[in-house]
Design a protein around this motif. Structure first.
Motif, PDB file in Angstrom:
ATOM      1  N   GLY A 190      14.150  -5.143  -5.258  1.00 42.72           N
ATOM      2  CA  GLY A 190      13.971  -5.410  -6.672  1.00 42.72           C
ATOM      3  C   GLY A 190      12.521  -5.230  -7.045  1.00 42.72           C
ATOM      4  O   GLY A 190      11.733  -4.684  -6.304  1.00 42.72           O
ATOM      5  N   GLY A 191      12.155  -5.704  -8.232  1.00 42.01           N
ATOM      6  CA  GLY A 191      10.769  -5.645  -8.646  1.00 42.01           C
ATOM      7  C   GLY A 191      10.412  -4.318  -9.278  1.00 42.01           C
ATOM      8  O   GLY A 191      11.263  -3.584  -9.783  1.00 42.01           O
ATOM      9  N   THR A 192       9.136  -3.983  -9.247  1.00 39.33           N
ATOM     10  CA  THR A 192       8.608  -2.788  -9.885  1.00 39.33           C
ATOM     11  C   THR A 192       8.249  -1.747  -8.846  1.00 39.33           C
ATOM     12  O   THR A 192       7.666  -2.069  -7.812  1.00 39.33           O
ATOM     13  N   ASN A 193       8.585  -0.495  -9.131  1.00 47.07           N
ATOM     14  CA  ASN A 193       8.229   0.586  -8.222  1.00 47.07           C
ATOM     15  C   ASN A 193       6.712   0.750  -8.229  1.00 47.07           C
ATOM     16  O   ASN A 193       6.108   0.952  -9.282  1.00 47.07           O
ATOM     17  N   PRO A 194       6.069   0.658  -7.050  1.00 47.43           N
ATOM     18  CA  PRO A 194       4.607   0.749  -7.002  1.00 47.43           C
ATOM     19  C   PRO A 194       4.087   2.171  -7.128  1.00 47.43           C
ATOM     20  O   PRO A 194       2.870   2.382  -7.157  1.00 47.43           O
ATOM     21  N   TYR A 195       4.983   3.163  -7.221  1.00 47.69           N
ATOM     22  CA  TYR A 195       4.558   4.562  -7.223  1.00 47.69           C
ATOM     23  C   TYR A 195       4.780   5.186  -8.598  1.00 47.69           C
ATOM     24  O   TYR A 195       5.901   5.230  -9.106  1.00 47.69           O
ATOM     25  N   SER A 237      14.119   3.194 -10.072  1.00 48.00           N
ATOM     26  CA  SER A 237      13.826   1.942 -10.765  1.00 48.00           C
ATOM     27  C   SER A 237      14.805   0.845 -10.368  1.00 48.00           C
ATOM     28  O   SER A 237      14.748  -0.264 -10.881  1.00 48.00           O
ATOM     29  N   ALA A 238      15.716   1.171  -9.441  1.00 48.82           N
ATOM     30  CA  ALA A 238      16.665   0.196  -8.911  1.00 48.82           C
ATOM     31  C   ALA A 238      16.776   0.388  -7.409  1.00 48.82           C
ATOM     32  O   ALA A 238      16.417   1.444  -6.877  1.00 48.82           O
ATOM     33  N   SER A 239      17.255  -0.659  -6.715  1.00 53.83           N
ATOM     34  CA  SER A 239      17.378  -0.620  -5.246  1.00 53.83           C
ATOM     35  C   SER A 239      16.055  -0.261  -4.592  1.00 53.83           C
ATOM     36  O   SER A 239      16.009   0.487  -3.611  1.00 53.83           O
ATOM     37  N   LEU A 240      14.965  -0.802  -5.130  1.00 53.24           N
ATOM     38  CA  LEU A 240      13.643  -0.498  -4.598  1.00 53.24           C
ATOM     39  C   LEU A 240      13.470  -1.108  -3.216  1.00 53.24           C
ATOM     40  O   LEU A 240      13.837  -2.246  -2.964  1.00 53.24           O
ATOM     41  N   GLY A 241      12.886  -0.311  -2.315  1.00 50.37           N
ATOM     42  CA  GLY A 241      12.683  -0.764  -0.956  1.00 50.37           C
ATOM     43  C   GLY A 241      13.913  -0.626  -0.091  1.00 50.37           C
ATOM     44  O   GLY A 241      13.884  -0.983   1.083  1.00 50.37           O
ATOM     45  N   LYS A 242      14.998  -0.100  -0.654  1.00 53.85           N
ATOM     46  CA  LYS A 242      16.226   0.134   0.104  1.00 53.85           C
ATOM     47  C   LYS A 242      16.551   1.622   0.048  1.00 53.85           C
ATOM     48  O   LYS A 242      16.527   2.229  -1.018  1.00 53.85           O
ATOM     49  N   TYR A 266      11.785   4.696  -2.453  1.00 54.14           N
ATOM     50  CA  TYR A 266      11.123   4.598  -3.753  1.00 54.14           C
ATOM     51  C   TYR A 266      11.181   5.883  -4.585  1.00 54.14           C
ATOM     52  O   TYR A 266      11.239   5.820  -5.805  1.00 54.14           O
ATOM     53  N   TYR A 267      11.152   7.045  -3.953  1.00 48.30           N
ATOM     54  CA  TYR A 267      11.145   8.282  -4.735  1.00 48.30           C
ATOM     55  C   TYR A 267      11.470   9.478  -3.850  1.00 48.30           C
ATOM     56  O   TYR A 267      11.400   9.410  -2.618  1.00 48.30           O
ATOM     57  N   ALA A 268      11.841  10.587  -4.499  1.00 47.19           N
ATOM     58  CA  ALA A 268      11.995  11.881  -3.836  1.00 47.19           C
ATOM     59  C   ALA A 268      10.878  12.794  -4.323  1.00 47.19           C
ATOM     60  O   ALA A 268      10.406  12.683  -5.449  1.00 47.19           O
ATOM     61  N   GLY A 269      10.482  13.727  -3.474  1.00 45.55           N
ATOM     62  CA  GLY A 269       9.368  14.609  -3.773  1.00 45.55           C
ATOM     63  C   GLY A 269       8.105  14.108  -3.098  1.00 45.55           C
ATOM     64  O   GLY A 269       8.187  13.245  -2.217  1.00 45.55           O
TER      65      GLY A 269
END
Length: 299
Positions: A190-195, A237-242, A266-269
């Motif tokens: 959860g929380g905010t994506n740091p990237y 923006s969801a399932s962060l860290g998973k 957290y992201y692709a690319g």
């Protein structure tokens, strides 16, 4: 303690590991990072360097047995940038490998992973999930599930493999049970994506377009006026860290499409390509939600 099923592949790994096709680490000019056990906070794992495949200070970690360990979370031992995220089985027997550059010439290796949760170029924090315990190796060979872990500096293998120190305490070679104090970020969901997209693509890139992927994330197109390159990243923006399915792609008209897809935290690319005065098609996906552009931004 010898990990069941590992001995059969030991000679293979020993013969190939010296030929690992990875860029050498820079000279160890910086202080050693405060490395932590590469598992989530509070877990206890048994480390062992006695495998026949080991010639230096490598460690194999197991906990409840090969079948039970398969799929357990592996986290970054310290903050850094992912230098390699690839299946290296045909090259050196490491199978799915994540290599993290911690700066100052220090790197860590996480081998035989079942899955890799981060892509090359990703900035990771201590305690962030980077993969899962697995048994991937040379095609046709077999291993029991375990994590092969190394700390390296520059130089020639195996002299560049360093003794592991976790939370300031040297590992008790040849074997020891250790409890993780790796209680930093990355495990949540959860929380905010740091990237941010700018952080992912790097200096000089500016967002020129974006597309929401429902509530699950957003795909971004960026451009760098200095070098004429485009960059695409899909930020969750969801399932962060998973680890979950994420992808990003960029296609410059007349050129082959470049795609990064996998199960990422957290992201692709980032995927980049020269696109000055060319139309581009771009897009991304989080879970089942997809965005595909037409050829556009032709300036």
């Amino acid at each position: 303690m010898k990990i069941r099923g590992f001995t059969a592949g030991a000679a293979l790994l020993l013969s190939l590991v010296g030929a690992v096709a990875l860029a050498p680490a820079a000279s160890a000019t910086g202080a050693q990072p405060n490395f932590q056990v590469p598992f989530p906070c509070g877990q206890t794992w048994s480390g062992n360097k006695a495998s026949g495949a080991h010639t230096s200070w490598e460690i194999d970690f197991s906990r409840a047995g090969a079948a039970a360990d398969l799929g357990d979370t592996v986290v970054a031992s310290a903050a850094g940038t992912v230098a390699v995220s690839a299946n290296q089985g045909s090259v050196n027997g490491f199978g799915n490998l994540v290599k993290i550059d911690h700066g100052g010439g220090w790197t860590t290796f996480y081998a035989h992973l079942r899955v890799r949760s981060v892509s090359a170029g990703t900035r990771v924090s201590a305690g962030q999930k980077i993969g899962e315990v697995g048994n991937t190796t040379k095609p046709g060979a077999s291993l029991a599930a375990h994590l092969h872990f190394e700390v390296r500096t520059s130089g020639t293998y195996p002299a560049n493999v360093q003794k592991a120190v976790f939370n300031g305490v040297p590992f008790g070679y040849p074997k020891q049970s250790v409890t993780s104090k790796n209680c930093g970020g990355g495990g949540g969901g959860g929380g905010t994506n740091p990237y941010s997209p700018e952080k992912i693509c790097g200096s000089g890139y500016t967002v020129i377009d974006s597309a929401a992927l429902g509530s699950a994330g957003k795909a971004y197109l960026l451009y760098n006026k200095t070098n004429g390159r485009n960059c695409v990243t899909t930020v969750k923006s969801a399932s962060l860290g998973k680890a979950s399915a994420v992808s990003a792609y960029l296609e410059v008209q007349g050129k082959s499409r470049v795609t990064d897809a996998g199960n990422f935290d957290y992201y692709a690319g980032p995927v980049t390509a020269a696109g000055a005065k060319k139309c581009v098609k771009w897009g991304g996906k989080v879970g089942a939600t997809v965005y595909d552009s037409v050829f556009e931004h032709c300036g």
